[in-house]
Design a protein around this motif. Structure first.
Motif, PDB file in Angstrom:
ATOM      1  N   LEU A 117       9.755 -28.474   6.116  1.00 34.89           N
ATOM      2  CA  LEU A 117      10.047 -27.427   7.095  1.00 34.89           C
ATOM      3  C   LEU A 117      11.520 -27.454   7.490  1.00 34.89           C
ATOM      4  O   LEU A 117      12.171 -26.393   7.592  1.00 34.89           O
ATOM      5  N   LEU A 118      12.049 -28.643   7.686  1.00 39.79           N
ATOM      6  CA  LEU A 118      13.472 -28.765   8.023  1.00 39.79           C
ATOM      7  C   LEU A 118      14.355 -28.218   6.907  1.00 39.79           C
ATOM      8  O   LEU A 118      15.368 -27.550   7.162  1.00 39.79           O
TER       9      LEU A 118
ATOM     10  N   HIS B   6      16.717 -23.146  -1.801  1.00 40.69           N
ATOM     11  CA  HIS B   6      15.368 -23.523  -2.232  1.00 40.69           C
ATOM     12  C   HIS B   6      15.213 -25.043  -2.305  1.00 40.69           C
ATOM     13  O   HIS B   6      14.536 -25.574  -3.191  1.00 40.69           O
ATOM     14  N   ALA B   7      15.850 -25.727  -1.354  1.00 44.50           N
ATOM     15  CA  ALA B   7      15.805 -27.187  -1.365  1.00 44.50           C
ATOM     16  C   ALA B   7      14.390 -27.706  -1.141  1.00 44.50           C
ATOM     17  O   ALA B   7      13.994 -28.729  -1.716  1.00 44.50           O
ATOM     18  N   ALA B   8      13.617 -27.029  -0.317  1.00 43.69           N
ATOM     19  CA  ALA B   8      12.245 -27.462  -0.045  1.00 43.69           C
ATOM     20  C   ALA B   8      11.395 -27.392  -1.312  1.00 43.69           C
ATOM     21  O   ALA B   8      10.603 -28.303  -1.587  1.00 43.69           O
ATOM     22  N   ALA B   9      11.560 -26.328  -2.083  1.00 41.89           N
ATOM     23  CA  ALA B   9      10.797 -26.188  -3.330  1.00 41.89           C
ATOM     24  C   ALA B   9      11.183 -27.268  -4.328  1.00 41.89           C
ATOM     25  O   ALA B   9      10.325 -27.854  -5.000  1.00 41.89           O
ATOM     26  N   VAL B  10      12.484 -27.549  -4.413  1.00 41.32           N
ATOM     27  CA  VAL B  10      12.947 -28.593  -5.326  1.00 41.32           C
ATOM     28  C   VAL B  10      12.407 -29.955  -4.899  1.00 41.32           C
ATOM     29  O   VAL B  10      11.927 -30.741  -5.726  1.00 41.32           O
TER      30      VAL B  10
ATOM     31  N   CYS C 171       1.519 -31.542  -2.397  1.00 36.37           N
ATOM     32  CA  CYS C 171       2.946 -31.254  -2.210  1.00 36.37           C
ATOM     33  C   CYS C 171       3.181 -29.743  -2.182  1.00 36.37           C
ATOM     34  O   CYS C 171       3.959 -29.230  -1.359  1.00 36.37           O
ATOM     35  N   PHE C 172       2.508 -29.027  -3.083  1.00 33.84           N
ATOM     36  CA  PHE C 172       2.646 -27.559  -3.106  1.00 33.84           C
ATOM     37  C   PHE C 172       2.111 -26.945  -1.818  1.00 33.84           C
ATOM     38  O   PHE C 172       2.723 -26.026  -1.254  1.00 33.84           O
TER      39      PHE C 172
ATOM     40  N   ALA D 198       2.852 -24.294   3.361  1.00 35.71           N
ATOM     41  CA  ALA D 198       2.642 -24.303   4.815  1.00 35.71           C
ATOM     42  C   ALA D 198       3.966 -24.363   5.564  1.00 35.71           C
ATOM     43  O   ALA D 198       4.153 -23.675   6.580  1.00 35.71           O
ATOM     44  N   SER D 199       4.905 -25.161   5.052  1.00 32.17           N
ATOM     45  CA  SER D 199       6.207 -25.262   5.720  1.00 32.17           C
ATOM     46  C   SER D 199       6.981 -23.957   5.613  1.00 32.17           C
ATOM     47  O   SER D 199       7.706 -23.569   6.547  1.00 32.17           O
ATOM     48  N   ALA D 200       6.832 -23.258   4.498  1.00 36.69           N
ATOM     49  CA  ALA D 200       7.488 -21.956   4.355  1.00 36.69           C
ATOM     50  C   ALA D 200       6.924 -20.949   5.357  1.00 36.69           C
ATOM     51  O   ALA D 200       7.674 -20.182   5.986  1.00 36.69           O
TER      52      ALA D 200
END
Length: 230
Positions: free
Chosen positions: A88-89, A98-102, A126-127, A132-134
Motif C-alpha cells: 500500500l505504501l 508500478h513498484a508495488a506490482a514489481v 502476494c497477488f 487489495a493494496s491497490a
C-alpha cells in the motif's frame, strides 16, 4: 645351434614385475558404516546445495528464531498485514513506477522457485495483497492511506517484538539477516499453517530435516549465550 638364453633382459624384468602379487586393501583399516562418525545435522547437505534456492536452509534460519508456539501464532496473524501495507505504501508513494506490482511479483516468483505447490499458493496471496493494496490506495488517497500504513506497521511490528521478547526470548531474525528475514517471513508463516492444518511438506522428510537443522542452530545459539554469561 642351441639358442642362448639371456639373463637380466627386458623379458625377465616383465616376468618379475608380473610375479609381484597385487596389493589388496586392508579391510581392517576401513571403517564399516556402523563405525563411521555420526552425521552432524548442522553440516548435512541440504536441498538446493546451500544456494539461494535452498529451502531447508532458509526455513531453518527463520525457524531457529520462531520456535515458541505463541510467537509463531503472533507472526501468523501479523506478517501478511505487514506485507500488504508495505505494498500500500508503494502504491501511494510510487504509483507511476508500478513498484508495488514489481515487489509482489518478485516475492511470488521467489516462493514458486522454492517450491512449486506451496509457492504457487504464496504467489496467489502476494497477488491478492497487491490487488487489495491497490484498491485501498485508490479509496483512501495519499494522506489517509499513509496514516493507515503507519498505524498498521507500528501495531504489527510491536506485536511481533512482544512475541520475541516475552515468549521467544530471542531477538528477531532481521537483526542477523535483514534481507533473508523479510523475504522468508510471509512464506514461513504460510508453510507453518499448511503443515499444521494439512500436514503439507514440500517433499517427504522436509520438516524432519529442517527440525534437525533448527535444533542444531538453537543449540549453537544457547551455547554462545551460556558462554557470554560465564
Amino acid at each position: 645351434m642351441p639358442h642362448l638364453h639371456r639373463t637380466g633382459g627386458p623379458e625377465k624384468k616383465r616376468t618379475a614385475a608380473s610375479d609381484i602379487p597385487c596389493a589388496t586393501p586392508d579391510k581392517s583399516t576401513s571403517p564399516s558404516p556402523k563405525q563411521q562418525a555420526p552425521t552432524n545435522p548442522a553440516t548435512m547437505p541440504q536441498s538446493g546445495g546451500g544456494g539461494v534456492l535452498d529451502l531447508e536452509r532458509h526455513f531453518a534460519f527463520y525457524g531457529a528464531y520462531h520456535s515458541n508456539p505463541v510467537n509463531v501464532f503472533i507472526h501468523a496473524l501479523f506478517v501478511w498485514p505487514i506485507f500488504l501495507t508495505a505494498l500500500l505504501l508503494l502504491h501511494l508513494t510510487a504509483p507511476s513506477l508500478h513498484a508495488a506490482a514489481v515487489g509482489a511479483a518478485v516475492y511470488g516468483a521467489f516462493y514458486v522457485s522454492l517450491d512449486r505447490r506451496s509457492g504457487a499458493v504464496a504467489a496467489v496471496l502476494c497477488f491478492l495483497c497487491w490487488a487489495a493494496s491497490a484498491a485501498l490506495a485508490a479509496r483512501l488517497g495519499y494522506s489517509v492511506g499513509c496514516k493507515v500504513v503507519l498505524i498498521a506497521q507500528l501495531f504489527c511490528w510491536t506485536m511481533q517484538f512482544i512475541g520475541h521478547g516475552v515468549f521467544e526470548k530471542r531477538a528477531p531474525a532481521l537483526l542477523d539477516n535483514l534481507v533473508q528475514a523479510f523475504l522468508m517471513a510471509p512464506y514461513f508463516v504460510l508453510l507453518e499453517i499448511l503443515h499444521k492444518f494439512s500436514g503439507y511438506e514440500p517433499y517427504p522428510g522436509f520438516h524432519a530435516n529442517v527440525q534437525k537443522l533448527i535444533d542444531a542452530k538453537r543449540k549453537e545459539w544457547e551455547d554462545k549465550k551460556a558462554k557470554k554469561r560465564t
